[in-house]
Design an enzyme around this catalytic site. Structure first.
Site, PDB file in Angstrom:
ATOM      1  N   VAL A 204      35.856  40.428  34.008  1.00 13.91           N
ATOM      2  CA  VAL A 204      35.478  41.846  34.731  1.00 13.91           C
ATOM      3  C   VAL A 204      36.114  41.965  36.233  1.00 13.91           C
ATOM      4  CG1 VAL A 204      33.808  42.227  32.882  1.00 13.91           C
ATOM      5  CG2 VAL A 204      33.345  41.240  35.080  1.00 13.91           C
ATOM      6  N   THR A 205      36.217  43.021  36.495  1.00 12.35           N
ATOM      7  CA  THR A 205      36.993  43.532  37.716  1.00 12.35           C
ATOM      8  C   THR A 205      36.487  42.801  38.766  1.00 12.35           C
ATOM      9  OG1 THR A 205      37.669  45.747  36.830  1.00 12.35           O
ATOM     10  CG2 THR A 205      37.553  45.394  39.106  1.00 12.35           C
ATOM     11  N   PHE A 206      34.875  42.976  39.144  1.00 10.53           N
ATOM     12  CA  PHE A 206      34.437  42.790  40.690  1.00 10.53           C
ATOM     13  C   PHE A 206      34.585  41.269  40.671  1.00 10.53           C
ATOM     14  CE2 PHE A 206      34.069  46.863  41.937  1.00 10.53           C
ATOM     15  CZ  PHE A 206      33.415  47.012  43.194  1.00 10.53           C
ATOM     16  N   HIS A 209      38.319  40.061  41.031  1.00 11.12           N
ATOM     17  CA  HIS A 209      39.045  40.386  42.434  1.00 11.12           C
ATOM     18  C   HIS A 209      38.605  39.728  43.568  1.00 11.12           C
ATOM     19  CE1 HIS A 209      41.029  43.911  40.544  1.00 11.12           C
ATOM     20  NE2 HIS A 209      41.894  43.859  41.594  1.00 11.12           N
TER      21      HIS A 209
END
Length: 698
Positions: A204-206, A209
């Site tokens: 997933v994104t957080f 990143h």
């Protein structure tokens, strides 16, 4: 009576009768020879005057203590005394001359010593000034003098090592094989890249990143999901709520922008997740807050404006507005439309093409500034995307009673925290039994059987019990979506695309492409796939930073294993999406879709002959819905996020419009064409861009 003036006869020295006194007065003799001290009786009047004057001067010079000095032993009367005084004066004069010469030599030596002393002082001052000047220069530049020596001119300005890092959120690796990304595909041929880059779990994104920014697994940096509970803080992290996500205590490790600024490398961070939190209290030169509505050309302009800031050696340079050496930019568009429309939708094609055009504008801007060979450009993504459907939903209430849970973390995978910790093993056994009847979920205890390859157990923020759905499946609560009612009504489940699954699944694969002076490889070099924990070290090395401790091991220079155009290069993989039920999650799909019936094929073949013709020519068939000769209305460019009850009723056979019927038949013909080309057309397994299968967009 005046004394008789002696007669002086000129040139008496030539006469043999000349007296010794006359010779004494007339001949040039040394101080030690030919002088017997006898007074001369034959002195001229002028000589008398001279002698008397000298006597008077001597008396005055030798006078001591007033009158007593005038009558001392040194005063004598008579010609002999005067002669002796004259001799003594001569000797005294010689002694005085010698003393004077000695004193002069002493003075010269002293002056030489004084000159050397002054010279040493001057040299010390100059050395100290140079040291101070060097220190001031180091403090006034973004890096030390050694780094300044590495600056390169683009013709108008000097540039220190500079890297642009661009993240295309949700850009799946096989999006490159859809004939939509000419810039990215050319970028691959100019730089170095693997076939794909693996995200970290959960995909997933957080978490991903921040993993790319720190080089640490989520369990190590602490951002273990887009949402999670911290039992020590007794607080919840929720990624879209600044009040619950932008506090520095959530963000562990050292992100690249902090590493750079600590080492005097100015940094600009454009909307990167986590950059707005004041991590380690480090001031960052430029931080752009998240703006989901920002258009892509604005991002291009922002990056170019940052590069156009005067450098430290340029006229107009300012310490308050320095030119950054690291620019990290986040692009959310592909992820957003992937969720909204699905990764195989018509709409996502345009979004992918727009992201590619944005990169083209950035590269064009670098070329116009003569920075192509000076600035490094790295393009990455954080994860892929899988298609969802109401038929691939699992009701949480069918697995466990939410009333027994205090917190539910994550999504689409679920981390469960029992209200009563003693009930953990019972709930685990209960879920294991449910999983036996439903092979589309996996159940893990964090501290017992969580797969080691996930690196997802060494943090208390990770819930103790997890349900991980298979790729393409989703778990929902009844207040979110009632699965049985949705199926009965023919509702469409939103989001249409999801990620967060097993990070090694082909549909979750991300991208990594790099070009620039830090990557001096043969253009088009191919390297082995790697996980995104390696990105931090790569970026650090590209701008000469010393990395903080992290989980990565890969360092520059990268090691190619071949070329993308080599015959032995693995084929481009287009994994099947949606994933067939019970498919192996770690292998890509190679099976063909089932053949349509002959009746169905004959009914639709004539009206869609253009699709088959384009497929036989190995072209991308997905745009054919807009390019065929069939007259029909243009589909809307966007659809509503709100589920539409009648949107997909055509799948069940009632209220299906002719447009929906045509689209579904196109899907069937496309599958038949793929199978036909795969089995009967030589070389039919590859598209023009080398992909292994025909693209699917309908």
């Amino acid at each position: 009576m005046a004394p008789t003036r002696p007669q002086v006869i000129p040139h008496r020295r030539e006469s043999s009768e000349a007296s010794a006194d006359e010779r004494t007065l007339c001949e040039q003799t040394s101080d030690d020879e030919g002088y017997d001290g006898r007074p001369s009786g034959e002195l001229s009047e002028g000589d008398h005057d001279i002698l008397e004057s000298e006597d008077e001067r001597e008396r005055l010079l030798t006078q001591k203590d007033g009158i007593s000095g005038m009558f001392g032993k040194g005063v004598r009367i008579g010609k002999r005394d005067k002669k002796e005084e004259m001799r003594e004066r001569k000797k005294g004069g010689d002694e005085e001359s010698s003393a004077l010469m000695y004193e002069m030599e002493e003075g010269i030596g002293a002056r030489r010593k004084h000159l050397w002393r002054r010279l040493c002082i001057y040299i010390s001052i100059i050395v100290l000034f140079v040291i101070l000047l060097t220190a001031a220069y180091r403090l006034s530049t973004p890096k030390d003098v050694a780094a300044a020596a590495t600056m390169v001119s683009n013709g108008t300005s000097l540039f220190a090592p500079t890297t642009i890092l661009i993240s295309l959120d949700g850009f799946r690796a096989d999006f490159l094989y859809r004939n939509l990304t000419p810039t990215l595909n050319q970028f691959i041929q100019e730089g170095i890249s693997p076939k794909y880059m693996l995200p970290s779990f959960p995909s997933v994104t957080f978490p991903n990143h921040y993993t790319m920014a720190t080089g640490m697994y989520p369990e190590a940096h602490g951002v273990v999901g887009n949402s999670f509970w911290d039992p020590a803080l007794e607080k919840e992290f929720y990624y879209t709520d600044p009040d619950r996500s932008l506090q520095s205590h959530w963000w562990g490790g050292e992100p690249i922008w902090v590493t750079a600024e600590k080492q005097k490398v100015r940094t600009a961070v454009h909307m990167w997740p986590g950059s707005e939190a004041h991590i380690l209290n480090q001031k960052i030169a430029y931080v752009d807050k998240y703006n989901g509505s920002e258009i892509l050309p604005a991002k291009v302009n922002r990056i170019m404006d940052l590069l156009d800031i005067p450098g430290p050696q340029d006229i107009g340079a300012s310490a308050s507005t320095p030119r950054p050496q690291l620019i990290a930019a986040y692009v959310p568009n592909v992820d957003g439309d992937g969720h909204k429309y699905g990764p195989n939708s018509t709409e996502i094609r345009q979004t992918i093409a727009n992201a590619d055009s944005m990169l083209g504008d950035i590269l064009k801007g670098l070329h116009e500034r003569n920075l192509t060979g000076i600035v490094n450009v790295i393009v990455v993504s954080d994860h892929g995307m899988a298609t969802t459907d109401v038929t691939r939903l699992i009701q949480l209430e069918d697995l466990i009673d939410p009333a027994e849970l205090s917190h539910i973390d994550g999504w689409p995978l679920y981390g469960l925290r029992p209200k009563n910790p003693s009930e953990l093993n019972r709930l685990h056994s209960q879920l294991k039994d449910k999983a036996k009847a439903n092979p589309n979920i996996e159940v893990y205890l964090r501290d017992e059987d969580m797969p080691a390859r996930y690196h997802f157990s060494q943090n208390e923020r990770i819930a103790p019990l997890w349900i991980v759905p298979k790729t393409g499946w989703a778990i929902v609560t009844k207040d979110e979506f009632d699965v049985e009612e949705g199926k009965a009504r023919g509702d469409v489940y939103h989001p249409r695309g999801l990620h967060g699954y097993d990070h090694e699944h082909p549909l979750m694969r991300a991208i990594f492409i790099a070009r620039g002076p830090a990557f001096p490889h043969v253009p088009g070099s191919r390297m082995d796939p790697f996980q995104n924990i390696e990105l931090y070290n790569i970026v650090c090395d590209s701008i000469n930073l010393t990395p903080a401790p992290n989980n990565g091991t890969l360092r520059l220079p990268l090691k190619p294993v071949g070329h993308h155009n080599d015959p032995e290069t693995p084929p481009n993989e287009t994994p099947e999406d949606p994933v067939p039920q019970n498919a192996n999650p770690s292998s890509s799909s190679s099976s063909s879709p089932p053949l349509p019936s002959l009746a169905t094929m004959s009914t639709t073949f004539d009206s869609l002959s253009s699709i088959a013709a384009s497929a036989s020519g190995l072209e991308d068939t997905s745009p054919s819905v807009d390019e065929s000769n069939v007259s029909r209305p243009t589909p809307p460019s966007k659809v509503s996020d709100t589920p539409q009850p009648d949107e997909e009723k055509g799948e069940k056979g009632d209220k299906e419009t002719w447009w929906e019927w045509l689209t579904h038949k196109a899907d069937e013909v496309e599958g038949w064409v793929e199978e036909f080309v795969h089995e009967h057309v030589p070389g039919g397994q590859q598209n023009e861009d080398g992909s292994s299968e025909e693209n699917k967009d309908f």
